[in-house]
Scaffold this active site. Sequence first.
Site, short mmCIF file in Angstrom:
data_model
loop_
_atom_site.label_atom_id
_atom_site.label_comp_id
_atom_site.label_asym_id
_atom_site.label_seq_id
_atom_site.Cartn_x
_atom_site.Cartn_y
_atom_site.Cartn_z
N GLU A 23 0.81 -1.20 0.13
CA GLU A 23 -0.12 -0.22 0.02
C GLU A 23 0.98 1.18 -0.02
O GLU A 23 2.01 1.18 0.53
CB GLU A 23 -0.79 -0.07 1.45
CG GLU A 23 -2.05 -1.12 1.15
CD GLU A 23 -2.96 -0.79 2.27
OE1 GLU A 23 -3.05 0.15 3.02
OE2 GLU A 23 -3.90 -1.74 2.39
N HIS A 69 -4.59 6.73 0.69
CA HIS A 69 -3.97 5.33 0.72
C HIS A 69 -4.35 4.66 -0.41
O HIS A 69 -5.46 4.62 -0.90
CB HIS A 69 -3.96 4.48 1.88
CG HIS A 69 -5.08 4.08 2.46
ND1 HIS A 69 -6.07 4.67 3.00
CD2 HIS A 69 -5.22 2.67 2.43
CE1 HIS A 69 -6.99 3.83 3.18
NE2 HIS A 69 -6.76 2.64 2.82
N HIS A 71 -5.20 0.60 -2.13
CA HIS A 71 -5.80 -0.83 -1.87
C HIS A 71 -5.24 -1.75 -3.01
O HIS A 71 -5.77 -1.60 -3.97
CB HIS A 71 -7.11 -0.98 -1.62
CG HIS A 71 -7.54 -0.47 -0.29
ND1 HIS A 71 -8.95 -0.49 0.07
CD2 HIS A 71 -6.82 -0.01 0.91
CE1 HIS A 71 -9.08 -0.15 1.11
NE2 HIS A 71 -7.89 0.12 1.78
N ASP A 82 -9.61 1.71 8.39
CA ASP A 82 -9.64 2.96 7.59
C ASP A 82 -10.47 3.86 8.23
O ASP A 82 -10.11 5.24 8.28
CB ASP A 82 -9.84 2.67 6.36
CG ASP A 82 -9.19 1.84 5.53
OD1 ASP A 82 -7.78 1.89 5.71
OD2 ASP A 82 -9.37 1.36 4.33
#
Length: 120
Positions: A23, A69, A71, A82
């Site tokens: 990630e 971020h 995935h 999250d």
Amino acid sequence: MWLIRERTLNMIMEASKDSYPNEFGAFLRAEHNIIYEIVLIPGTISGNVHVIFPMYAIPIDFTYVGSVHSHPSGNTHPSDADLHMFSNTGPVHMIVGYPYNLNNFSAYTRNGDPLKLEII
């Protein structure tokens, strides 16, 4: 309404590709509801299912409005972890998914509600 500059979104996508299969994570900087920059936090740890931000290393800066971020799975829905982070780190959060193009991202409020984010 929140806006994001296309070049900033492209930078996010390229950084996510570079981090794959791990990630990627960063903070978002904005002015007048326009996200114009990502901020890399020193000491951030990335793995294939997590990004850990060293919250103690984030300077006090009121231009930080949230986080982004990736995935690697391609799923752009927030996990429970999250949602917990969103609730503590600003009003706008992005998740970008593999294959990291301009059509595969979602934005959320600090409560995890979907947020319209327009590319400019």
